[in-house]
Design a protein around this motif. Structure first.
Motif, PDB file in Angstrom:
ATOM      1  N   PHE A  88      82.645  58.964  73.291  1.00  0.00           N
ATOM      2  CA  PHE A  88      81.372  59.300  72.650  1.00  0.00           C
ATOM      3  C   PHE A  88      80.228  58.647  73.426  1.00  0.00           C
ATOM      4  O   PHE A  88      80.455  57.765  74.256  1.00  0.00           O
ATOM      5  N   GLU A  89      79.031  59.116  73.168  1.00  0.00           N
ATOM      6  CA  GLU A  89      77.827  58.517  73.733  1.00  0.00           C
ATOM      7  C   GLU A  89      77.016  57.923  72.596  1.00  0.00           C
ATOM      8  O   GLU A  89      77.094  58.389  71.450  1.00  0.00           O
ATOM      9  N   TYR A  90      76.231  56.910  72.916  1.00  0.00           N
ATOM     10  CA  TYR A  90      75.495  56.210  71.868  1.00  0.00           C
ATOM     11  C   TYR A  90      74.182  55.683  72.438  1.00  0.00           C
ATOM     12  O   TYR A  90      73.957  55.668  73.645  1.00  0.00           O
ATOM     13  N   GLU A  91      73.306  55.277  71.552  1.00  0.00           N
ATOM     14  CA  GLU A  91      72.072  54.604  71.927  1.00  0.00           C
ATOM     15  C   GLU A  91      71.861  53.478  70.932  1.00  0.00           C
ATOM     16  O   GLU A  91      71.944  53.697  69.723  1.00  0.00           O
ATOM     17  N   ALA A  92      71.594  52.307  71.430  1.00  0.00           N
ATOM     18  CA  ALA A  92      71.466  51.159  70.537  1.00  0.00           C
ATOM     19  C   ALA A  92      70.432  50.194  71.088  1.00  0.00           C
ATOM     20  O   ALA A  92      70.216  50.110  72.298  1.00  0.00           O
ATOM     21  N   SER A  93      69.812  49.454  70.187  1.00  0.00           N
ATOM     22  CA  SER A  93      68.841  48.432  70.566  1.00  0.00           C
ATOM     23  C   SER A  93      69.466  47.074  70.330  1.00  0.00           C
ATOM     24  O   SER A  93      69.934  46.783  69.231  1.00  0.00           O
ATOM     25  N   TYR A  94      69.477  46.281  71.376  1.00  0.00           N
ATOM     26  CA  TYR A  94      70.014  44.938  71.265  1.00  0.00           C
ATOM     27  C   TYR A  94      68.913  43.928  71.543  1.00  0.00           C
ATOM     28  O   TYR A  94      67.925  44.233  72.219  1.00  0.00           O
ATOM     29  N   PRO A  95      69.066  42.717  71.020  1.00  0.00           N
ATOM     30  CA  PRO A  95      68.049  41.694  71.274  1.00  0.00           C
ATOM     31  C   PRO A  95      67.838  41.500  72.771  1.00  0.00           C
ATOM     32  O   PRO A  95      68.792  41.360  73.528  1.00  0.00           O
ATOM     33  N   GLY A  96      66.591  41.539  73.179  1.00  0.00           N
ATOM     34  CA  GLY A  96      66.277  41.352  74.591  1.00  0.00           C
ATOM     35  C   GLY A  96      66.404  42.604  75.431  1.00  0.00           C
ATOM     36  O   GLY A  96      66.122  42.570  76.629  1.00  0.00           O
ATOM     37  N   ALA A  97      66.872  43.691  74.827  1.00  0.00           N
ATOM     38  CA  ALA A  97      67.038  44.940  75.574  1.00  0.00           C
ATOM     39  C   ALA A  97      65.890  45.876  75.239  1.00  0.00           C
ATOM     40  O   ALA A  97      65.745  46.295  74.101  1.00  0.00           O
ATOM     41  N   ASP A  98      65.064  46.167  76.233  1.00  0.00           N
ATOM     42  CA  ASP A  98      63.926  47.070  76.039  1.00  0.00           C
ATOM     43  C   ASP A  98      63.777  47.917  77.297  1.00  0.00           C
ATOM     44  O   ASP A  98      63.594  47.385  78.394  1.00  0.00           O
ATOM     45  N   PRO A  99      63.912  49.242  77.208  1.00  0.00           N
ATOM     46  CA  PRO A  99      64.082  50.018  75.975  1.00  0.00           C
ATOM     47  C   PRO A  99      65.517  49.962  75.487  1.00  0.00           C
ATOM     48  O   PRO A  99      66.330  49.208  76.028  1.00  0.00           O
ATOM     49  N   ALA A 100      65.807  50.781  74.501  1.00  0.00           N
ATOM     50  CA  ALA A 100      67.154  50.822  73.939  1.00  0.00           C
ATOM     51  C   ALA A 100      68.152  51.212  75.023  1.00  0.00           C
ATOM     52  O   ALA A 100      67.845  51.965  75.940  1.00  0.00           O
ATOM     53  N   ILE A 101      69.353  50.707  74.890  1.00  0.00           N
ATOM     54  CA  ILE A 101      70.418  50.987  75.852  1.00  0.00           C
ATOM     55  C   ILE A 101      71.149  52.257  75.428  1.00  0.00           C
ATOM     56  O   ILE A 101      71.534  52.414  74.275  1.00  0.00           O
ATOM     57  N   ALA A 102      71.326  53.150  76.381  1.00  0.00           N
ATOM     58  CA  ALA A 102      72.142  54.334  76.151  1.00  0.00           C
ATOM     59  C   ALA A 102      73.471  54.108  76.851  1.00  0.00           C
ATOM     60  O   ALA A 102      73.527  53.534  77.944  1.00  0.00           O
ATOM     61  N   GLY A 103      74.548  54.498  76.201  1.00  0.00           N
ATOM     62  CA  GLY A 103      75.863  54.239  76.772  1.00  0.00           C
ATOM     63  C   GLY A 103      76.838  55.362  76.534  1.00  0.00           C
ATOM     64  O   GLY A 103      76.651  56.227  75.685  1.00  0.00           O
ATOM     65  N   ARG A 104      77.871  55.350  77.357  1.00  0.00           N
ATOM     66  CA  ARG A 104      78.994  56.263  77.177  1.00  0.00           C
ATOM     67  C   ARG A 104      80.233  55.398  76.947  1.00  0.00           C
ATOM     68  O   ARG A 104      80.532  54.510  77.755  1.00  0.00           O
ATOM     69  N   ALA A 105      80.929  55.619  75.828  1.00  0.00           N
ATOM     70  CA  ALA A 105      82.036  54.736  75.431  1.00  0.00           C
ATOM     71  C   ALA A 105      83.370  55.468  75.504  1.00  0.00           C
ATOM     72  O   ALA A 105      83.463  56.674  75.245  1.00  0.00           O
TER      73      ALA A 105
END
Length: 580
Positions: A88-105
């Protein structure tokens, strides 16, 4: 997947040393009844903990992500139950991460040393997503102005038209064009032209509502789409607001650029094809430009008929030359002192396959707006020279006059075409006269002067037609290498009854003679005008009173009958052409 016990440590080492992808291994945490209640991070590499912005290894998943995204928990439980793998693919915001991280899992079920694990690999595709978003934006937006492009406009327009089927509403499509943009580009350069387009685009955009769409669809053309207009609205008020939004003078790179915008409008309450809506607005824009630019015009059924007629005319003209449908008629020019034919103006006629013989008023504007005028103009030049080359055999050395279009004057090939027409026909250069109008040369006076000087160097004459029609200036008249002036026919309309007209004609005659030019009065329709022009000192005349335009064969017969010693009626020498 079952992993042998001795492979577990090798797998762990590989996960921990992986430099790019975020990798974790989780084991299931079950309650007394065997139900999975959480997952425990057995292993987590540095990339995983950097993305998360917190420590993972040795902690429980629901504890780590308490109050944040725990949507993966249920799919991971199902993975334990069913085995296999999950992508799956996802997009998430983590502390210190700007902009949000997009990922493929990628997650898979592994059983090792009697323990069930979920192995997860997360690849950062943030840059890939950003690049995809940029490509999407570029595909739908104009790179110069940032406005929507034709593709996005058509999508919005089609959706707006479809909504008219479901609700009672009015939408307007407005076609906007920067007046004389090519001239601005040619004069100040493309850098100034591009900056001007950006300023015009931003000005138009600022005058619209947030829900409206504005697109640059090419060159200096902008299209605006507005939905939900007030009932009965024509869109003309909006058109005027758009025109007023563009400053009359724009300061660009230290240069004051004078700007005008013309707008064509169509309003719709029922759905039509998108290309028809654009065509109607474009037709209204053409009408606005025909009316003098810096205008707004609303599309009407009359415009539709005119547009259809113009389209058919353009289509016919595109093949008329190839099919041999053009012909030249000649109208005599007469010396006032002797009454002898001293010249003839070669006038284009179109023998239309269904409409018969058409005069220039039916097609010349359309032809001159097209690139085809260059080929037709060259044909006229060659035909006129070939015809005039035979007149000495009939006892006449009359000059043949050929009208030039603005595109021909601007063409780098004109001088070469004149030279070739003379060489092919054998016509003496002094027996060819090219006619230009004031308006044609004003758009590029230096270029026109250079071209006409090259023509004069061949020995060809140059006449300034319609002199006094509104642009005359002694400053540039002295620069043009002309040999004769043709008075605008409006001065002849009331020559006998108007002192001012007579005074103007006398002044032009005196001016022309002072500059060493022949002065020609055209549009002579009766004997009274002829006498008045003679009294005012005009050199030559032309008009229906002296002879209408006739086919080449008929004009040759006139010359033959007017030749010295010829008998026009069998009883004596033929008289010079001075009437009828």
């Amino acid at each position: 997947m079952v992993v042998p016990p001795d492979a577990v440590r090798a797998l762990a080492d590989a996960l921990l040393e992986h430099p790019e992808d975020a990798l974790t291994v989780l084991s299931a945490v079950r309650d007394g009844s065997g139900r999975v209640v959480d997952f425990h991070y057995e292993l987590a590499n540095g990339a995983a903990e950097r993305n998360a912005g917190k420590a993972l290894q040795g902690r429980r998943m629901l504890e780590v992500w308490a109050g944040q995204d725990t949507s993966l928990f249920v799919p991971m439980v199902e993975l334990l139950r069913d085995g296999g793998e999950m992508r799956f693919e996802y997009e998430a915001s983590y502390p210190g991460a700007d902009p949000a991280i997009a990922g493929r899992a990628y997650s898979s079920y592994v059983r090792a040393a009697g323990t069930e694990h979920v192995v997860q690999q997360f690849r950062d595709i943030t840059e890939l997503r950003r690049a995809q978003g940029l490509l999407h934006t570029q595909a739908l937006h104009d790179p110069l102005t940032g406005l929507a492009n034709r593709r996005l406009l058509l999508d919005h327009l089609e959706q707006a038209l479809a909504r008219l089927e479901r609700r009672s509403s009015t939408l307007a499509v407005l076609y906007c064009d920067v007046d004389r943009f090519k001239q601005i580009n040619d004069t100040f350069g493309h850098g100034v032209g591009d900056r001007l387009l950006q300023l015009v685009g931003s000005s138009l955009h600022a005058a619209l509502r947030p829900a409206d769409t504005i697109a640059r669809i090419g060159g200096d053309e902008f299209v605006v789409l507005c939905e939900d207009l007030e009932p009965g609205a024509t869109g003309l008020d909006l058109a005027e607001r758009l025109r007023s939004a563009v400053p009359a003078i724009c300061r660009i790179a230290g240069t004051d650029v004078h700007v005008g915008v013309s707008v064509g409008v169509t309003t719709l309450t029922e759905p039509v094809p998108a290309d028809r809506a654009l065509s109607e607005a474009d037709t209204a824009l053409y009408a606005a430009k025909q009316d003098g630019r810096r205008q707004s015009r609303l599309f009407s059924d009359t415009m539709r008929e005119q547009s259809l007629h113009r389209y058919r005319t353009e289509a016919g003209l595109a093949v008329a030359l190839e099919r041999g449908e053009f012909e030249l008629h000649h109208q005599p020019k007469v010396d006032l002192a002797s009454g002898v034919v001293t010249g003839a103006e070669a006038l284009l006629r179109w023998r239309h396959p269904t409409d018969g013989l058409l005069l220039p008023g039916a097609f010349l504007d359309v032809l001159e707006d097209s690139a085809g005028i260059l080929d037709v103009g060259d044909w006229v030049l060659r035909e006129a020279c070939a015809e005039a080359a035979g007149w000495p055999r009939l006892g006449s050395t009359a000059v043949v006059q050929v009208n030039l279009a603005a595109r021909q004057i601007a063409s780098p090939h004109l001088v070469g075409q004149v030279r070739a027409a003379l060489a092919r026909s054998g016509l003496a250069a002094e027996r060819l006269e090219l006619e230009i109008t004031e308006g044609q040369v004003l758009t590029d006076l230096p270029g026109a002067v250079w071209t006409l000087e090259e023509v004069r160097a061949l020995g060809v004459r140059v006449a300034l037609d319609d002199f006094g029609s509104g642009y005359s200036s002694l400053a540039w008249l002295q620069r043009l290498p002309v040999t004769s002036l043709k008075l605008d026919r409006t001065f002849l309309a009331d020559l006998n009854g108007s002192r001012s007209n007579s005074a103007i004609v006398r002044a032009v005659v005196d001016l022309g003679h002072a500059l060493g030019l022949q002065v020609v009065g055209e549009g002579v329709e009766d004997e009274a005008q002829l006498r008045a022009l003679r009294a005012l000192g005009v050199d030559e005349v032309q008009g229906f009173h002296l002879g209408r335009p006739v086919p080449a064969a008929e004009f040759r017969e006139r010359l033959r009958r007017a030749a010295p010693g010829a008998r026009g009626d069998g009883r004596g020498p033929a008289a010079p052409v001075t009437g009828g």
